[in-house]
Design a protein around this motif. Sequence first.
Motif, short mmCIF file in Angstrom:
data_model
loop_
_atom_site.label_atom_id
_atom_site.label_comp_id
_atom_site.label_asym_id
_atom_site.label_seq_id
_atom_site.Cartn_x
_atom_site.Cartn_y
_atom_site.Cartn_z
N UNK A 14 0.84 -1.21 0.00
CA UNK A 14 0.00 0.00 0.00
C UNK A 14 0.88 1.25 0.00
N UNK A 15 1.95 1.23 0.79
CA UNK A 15 2.83 2.40 0.87
C UNK A 15 3.60 2.63 -0.43
N UNK A 16 3.78 1.56 -1.22
CA UNK A 16 4.57 1.68 -2.46
C UNK A 16 3.77 2.23 -3.63
N UNK A 17 2.47 2.31 -3.50
CA UNK A 17 1.63 2.75 -4.61
C UNK A 17 1.32 4.24 -4.52
N UNK A 38 -8.57 3.59 3.10
CA UNK A 38 -9.90 3.72 2.53
C UNK A 38 -9.87 3.50 1.02
N UNK A 39 -8.82 3.97 0.36
CA UNK A 39 -8.71 3.83 -1.09
C UNK A 39 -8.50 2.37 -1.48
N UNK A 40 -7.62 1.68 -0.77
CA UNK A 40 -7.38 0.27 -1.08
C UNK A 40 -8.62 -0.56 -0.79
N UNK A 41 -9.29 -0.29 0.33
CA UNK A 41 -10.50 -1.04 0.67
C UNK A 41 -11.56 -0.85 -0.41
N UNK A 47 -14.36 -3.90 3.44
CA UNK A 47 -14.52 -2.84 4.43
C UNK A 47 -13.16 -2.34 4.90
N UNK A 48 -13.13 -1.07 5.29
CA UNK A 48 -11.90 -0.49 5.83
C UNK A 48 -11.52 -1.20 7.12
N UNK A 73 -6.45 -4.48 -6.29
CA UNK A 73 -6.31 -3.16 -5.65
C UNK A 73 -4.85 -2.76 -5.50
N UNK A 74 -3.99 -3.72 -5.17
CA UNK A 74 -2.57 -3.43 -4.95
C UNK A 74 -1.73 -3.59 -6.21
#
Length: 263
Positions: A14-17, A38-41, A47-48, A73-74
């Motif tokens: 998540x941090x790499x995107x 929230x964006x990845x969820x 759900x977040x 998502x990732x």
Amino acid sequence: MPNRELARFLRDRRAALLPGDVGLPAGQRRRTPGLRREEVADLAHMSVDYLTRLEQARAPRPSVRVLEGLTGALRLDREGRARLYHLAGSPLLPVGPVRSVRPHVVRMLHRLPGTAALVTDATYDVVAWNPLADALHGGALAGGLNLARRRFLGGPRVSSGGAPEFGEIVVSRLRGSAARYPHDPRLGALLAQLRTSPEFTDIWDTEPFHAPGHRRKRFEHPVVGRLEVDCDVIALPEDDQQVVFITADPGSRSARALSSLAG
């Protein structure tokens, strides 16, 4: 047992995107690198709260559906997807849709009197069925039938009787299949055909999401006329297939019509 390696993997990915990597506007300056939970969820259709628990190693083992949502998502490549499944302790789905149907599933289809039952693979090819399902589809199953192709490129339209429109359900599943099997030539050829349908491309662009479940359908059969049936779908995640059960209300005209098709 807490899965701290999976939690770390999800946080690191998540941090790499960047927002632009997933089609999101950059927006205001971010306090931390990468995407927000929230964006990845939202991208993973989860759900977040559940994503938070996964990232904190407090959640139970995620399902295949959750893992596939996270894969998209990732923006994981094949190696990243394999790593995700390994850390989650789940068997990795093959690189292409599975067409063979497990023998116990085939036996089940033939043990359901009064029920039309069939199995579709991730491309909507019908890969197994019982005699009533074949009769309901006018004997077309033995020759090979793809429900997505029939829906958008020819064949009778079905009124869903208030349930989500079947076209959106088809597109939703095919979008997921395209994310899971980006290099499968058969799926690629099918999508190329379907994109000749303006209706298909319009629905595709809306990015619909529908999980398998229940819907009410009405359609005209060439022999027994109008039928109103229940269509219930059960996922077989280990093979990325779905079993479809088609039944009618007991004592109804549609039930009698199905019985006559069963012979």
